[in-house]
Design a protein around this motif. Structure first.
Motif, mmCIF file in Angstrom:
data_model
loop_
_atom_site.group_PDB
_atom_site.id
_atom_site.type_symbol
_atom_site.label_atom_id
_atom_site.label_comp_id
_atom_site.label_asym_id
_atom_site.label_seq_id
_atom_site.Cartn_x
_atom_site.Cartn_y
_atom_site.Cartn_z
ATOM 1 N N ASP A 1 -7.566 1.728 9.599
ATOM 2 C CA ASP A 1 -8.824 1.788 8.853
ATOM 3 C C ASP A 1 -8.690 1.366 7.391
ATOM 4 N N HIS A 2 -7.513 1.566 6.763
ATOM 5 C CA HIS A 2 -7.415 1.421 5.318
ATOM 6 C C HIS A 2 -6.485 0.326 4.815
ATOM 7 N N GLU B 1 0.856 -1.192 0.000
ATOM 8 C CA GLU B 1 0.000 0.000 0.000
ATOM 9 C C GLU B 1 0.892 1.242 0.000
ATOM 10 N N TRP C 1 -5.377 5.911 10.456
ATOM 11 C CA TRP C 1 -5.634 5.750 9.020
ATOM 12 C C TRP C 1 -5.152 4.381 8.561
#
Length: 198
Positions: free
Chosen positions: A133-134, A47, A130
């Motif tokens: 969550d992602h 990511e 973040w």
């Protein structure tokens, strides 16, 4: 009227007795933490946005605590994590307030975040929130590299069905008193860091 308990509540006491028993040697704890950091970095490298966000926090240290277990993570210039040197003062401290491993597992199976006490750098807390969550581990993609796309997809479907069945099984046995209070998730958001630290 007595409140019904989870059929697995006896495991809490068993896990407490195991945790209170002899502690593992320091070298083993270090090796487990090192393997965990390698796994986290493996997931982060899939990511790019996660790594870009962490680059802005390079040099900062976040310490995660649950019961007597803790791990301090240093953000590297590459936007990954490394174990922080011993004795340093962390910029951010995240303490999981739920002490029961079974309650944590039930929270995870419901897809909720555990209640966390946050102290320290609000911006670093926002970036870690973040990430939570992602960023997700794509198990199916990793398995496909080993055994091919079609078998990995089939295996992924089987794992998802098993996880859904487990979630439904545990969810049907969670008592209303075991459900988290509506404000429990508020402590996990970085915007509440000042309140949680007070």
């Amino acid at each position: 009227m007595a409140t019904p308990q989870s059929p697995f509540s006896f495991l809490d006491g068993l896990l407490d007795r195991v945790a209170a028993g002899p502690q593992p040697p320091q070298w083993l704890v270090h090796e487990v933490q090192q393997r965990l950091v390698l796994f986290i970095n493996h997931v982060l490298m899939q990511e790019k946005e996660a790594m870009d966000r962490l680059v802005r926090q390079r040099g900062r240290v976040a310490r995660v605590q649950w019961r007597s277990y803790s791990m301090a993570l240093l953000v590297t210039p590459a936007g990954l994590f490394n174990l922080a040197p011993q004795g340093g003062v962390p910029d951010l401290q995240l303490a999981v307030t739920e002490s029961s491993p079974l309650a944590l597992a039930e929270t995870a199976l419901r897809g909720d975040k555990p209640a966390i006490r946050i102290e320290g750098d609000v911006q670093l807390a926002a970036e870690i929130n973040w990430l939570v969550d992602h960023v997700r581990w794509d198990l199916e993609e990793d398995v496909a590299r080993l055994i091919g796309d079609a078998p990995a997809h089939t295996l992924g479907q089987m794992v998802r069905r098993a996880a859904q069945a487990l979630w439904q099984f545990v969810g049907s046995r969670v008592t209303p008193s075991a459900a988290p209070a509506p404000h429990a998730a508020d402590g996990a958001s970085p915007g509440n860091a000042d309140r949680a630290a007070a």
